[in-house]
Design an enzyme around this catalytic site. Structure first.
Site, mmCIF file in Angstrom:
data_model
loop_
_atom_site.group_PDB
_atom_site.id
_atom_site.type_symbol
_atom_site.label_atom_id
_atom_site.label_comp_id
_atom_site.label_asym_id
_atom_site.label_seq_id
_atom_site.Cartn_x
_atom_site.Cartn_y
_atom_site.Cartn_z
ATOM 1 N N GLU A 45 -12.816 -21.422 34.111
ATOM 2 C CA GLU A 45 -12.017 -20.434 34.835
ATOM 3 C C GLU A 45 -12.857 -19.188 35.030
ATOM 4 O O GLU A 45 -13.400 -18.627 34.068
ATOM 5 C CB GLU A 45 -10.737 -20.060 34.098
ATOM 6 C CG GLU A 45 -9.941 -19.009 34.876
ATOM 7 C CD GLU A 45 -8.669 -18.530 34.205
ATOM 8 O OE1 GLU A 45 -7.758 -18.082 34.924
ATOM 9 O OE2 GLU A 45 -8.588 -18.587 32.959
ATOM 10 N N ASP A 76 -10.051 -10.177 42.904
ATOM 11 C CA ASP A 76 -9.958 -8.933 43.675
ATOM 12 C C ASP A 76 -10.289 -9.248 45.134
ATOM 13 O O ASP A 76 -11.381 -9.744 45.433
ATOM 14 C CB ASP A 76 -10.956 -7.908 43.128
ATOM 15 C CG ASP A 76 -10.752 -6.518 43.706
ATOM 16 O OD1 ASP A 76 -10.298 -6.415 44.859
ATOM 17 O OD2 ASP A 76 -11.046 -5.536 43.010
ATOM 18 N N PHE A 99 0.308 -12.676 37.986
ATOM 19 C CA PHE A 99 0.237 -12.131 39.338
ATOM 20 C C PHE A 99 1.070 -12.969 40.302
ATOM 21 O O PHE A 99 1.807 -12.438 41.127
ATOM 22 C CB PHE A 99 -1.221 -12.086 39.816
ATOM 23 C CG PHE A 99 -2.090 -11.156 39.023
ATOM 24 C CD1 PHE A 99 -1.967 -9.784 39.142
ATOM 25 C CD2 PHE A 99 -3.025 -11.658 38.138
ATOM 26 C CE1 PHE A 99 -2.764 -8.925 38.419
ATOM 27 C CE2 PHE A 99 -3.826 -10.812 37.397
ATOM 28 C CZ PHE A 99 -3.702 -9.446 37.532
ATOM 29 N N GLU A 100 0.960 -14.285 40.173
ATOM 30 C CA GLU A 100 1.697 -15.159 41.078
ATOM 31 C C GLU A 100 3.202 -15.007 40.905
ATOM 32 O O GLU A 100 3.957 -14.948 41.878
ATOM 33 C CB GLU A 100 1.288 -16.614 40.830
ATOM 34 C CG GLU A 100 1.882 -17.586 41.832
ATOM 35 C CD GLU A 100 1.272 -18.965 41.739
ATOM 36 O OE1 GLU A 100 1.676 -19.835 42.534
ATOM 37 O OE2 GLU A 100 0.383 -19.177 40.883
#
Length: 241
Positions: free
Chosen positions: A69, A143, A215-216
């Site tokens: 990741e 970002d 975030f999702e």
């Protein structure tokens, strides 16, 4: 605080004072004592091509699957993935001391022996991994660099980086990407458009519906769209043509 050196095998702490950032001490002590599953700088120099062997001591055998990741943040996704797939070796890569330490601390607390947290800039991917070494790579919500047009050059996923991904993934390996930025999504799709990649959903048995980041979920709660794709490597780049 992010690392400054571009050389992944140089000690980023060598010219820094511990009082600058309390995570410097935790990072150094965690590595030297072996108490935390983390790596940085010179400790990684011997690992390109040997990452599976690195996990052998903790797992008792060489893992068949190795997944990276990029941008682990505080580890929400990779920690769950490691817990769900104890036979898969997972590497969480980030550029900030705090995030790397936090992920390692959480992995230790959860008893996850198949995860290591790495302090490294993903732009050094070509140096840190051997060709064909990885079975999968995923990047969730990097970002997008959209505040100013001149910032677009700072985006990680561009044509040159896609070529690096192609080399580092074994044939059949996956690259899984999520973003909330439609222009970034379109640009990445364009970068992956070619005969060496094909669209697919096979992720070494790792299903997408389980792994949603903070975030999702935040975007979904606000009814904001998100975008994702998974591309499968069809094989190494030919260099003899």
């Amino acid at each position: 605080m992010p690392i400054k050196t571009a050389n992944p095998f140089r000690d980023p702490l060598e010219h820094m004072r511990p009082e600058v950032n309390r995570y410097l001490t935790l990072l150094k002590e965690g590595l030297e004592s072996g108490d935390l599953p983390l790596l940085y700088g010179p400790a990684m120099e011997r690992l390109p091509g040997q990452w599976r062997q690195h996990f052998m001591t903790a797992l008792g055998e060489i893992p068949q699957t190795l997944v990276l990741e990029i941008g682990s943040h505080f580890g929400e996704v990779i920690l769950k993935m490691a817990a769900d797939h104890p036979d898969t070796a997972l590497i969480g890569m980030d550029i900030t001391f705090k995030r790397v330490v936090k992920v390692a601390q959480k992995a230790q607390a959860l008893g996850l022996r198949n995860l290591v947290s790495v302090l490294c800039n993903a732009k050094a991917l070509d140096q840190v991994f051997a060709d064909g070494e990885l079975d999968g790579i995923f990047i969730f919500f990097p970002d997008p660099w959209v505040q100013k047009k001149r910032q677009l050059k700072n985006r990680l996923i561009q044509t040159e980086f896609v070529q690096v991904l192609q080399r580092k993934l074994k044939p059949g390996g996956f690259f899984w990407f999520k973003t909330d930025c439609e222009p970034y999504y379109a640009a990445v799709c364009e970068a992956f458009d070619g005969q060496l990649w094909e669209s697919g959903q096979e992720r070494q048995g790792i299903p997408s519906e389980i792994y949603t980041s903070r975030f999702e979920r935040l975007f979904r709660e606000q009814d904001l769209p998100t975008y994702e794709f998974c591309w499968i490597s069809r094989g190494p780049i030919r260099t003899d043509l």
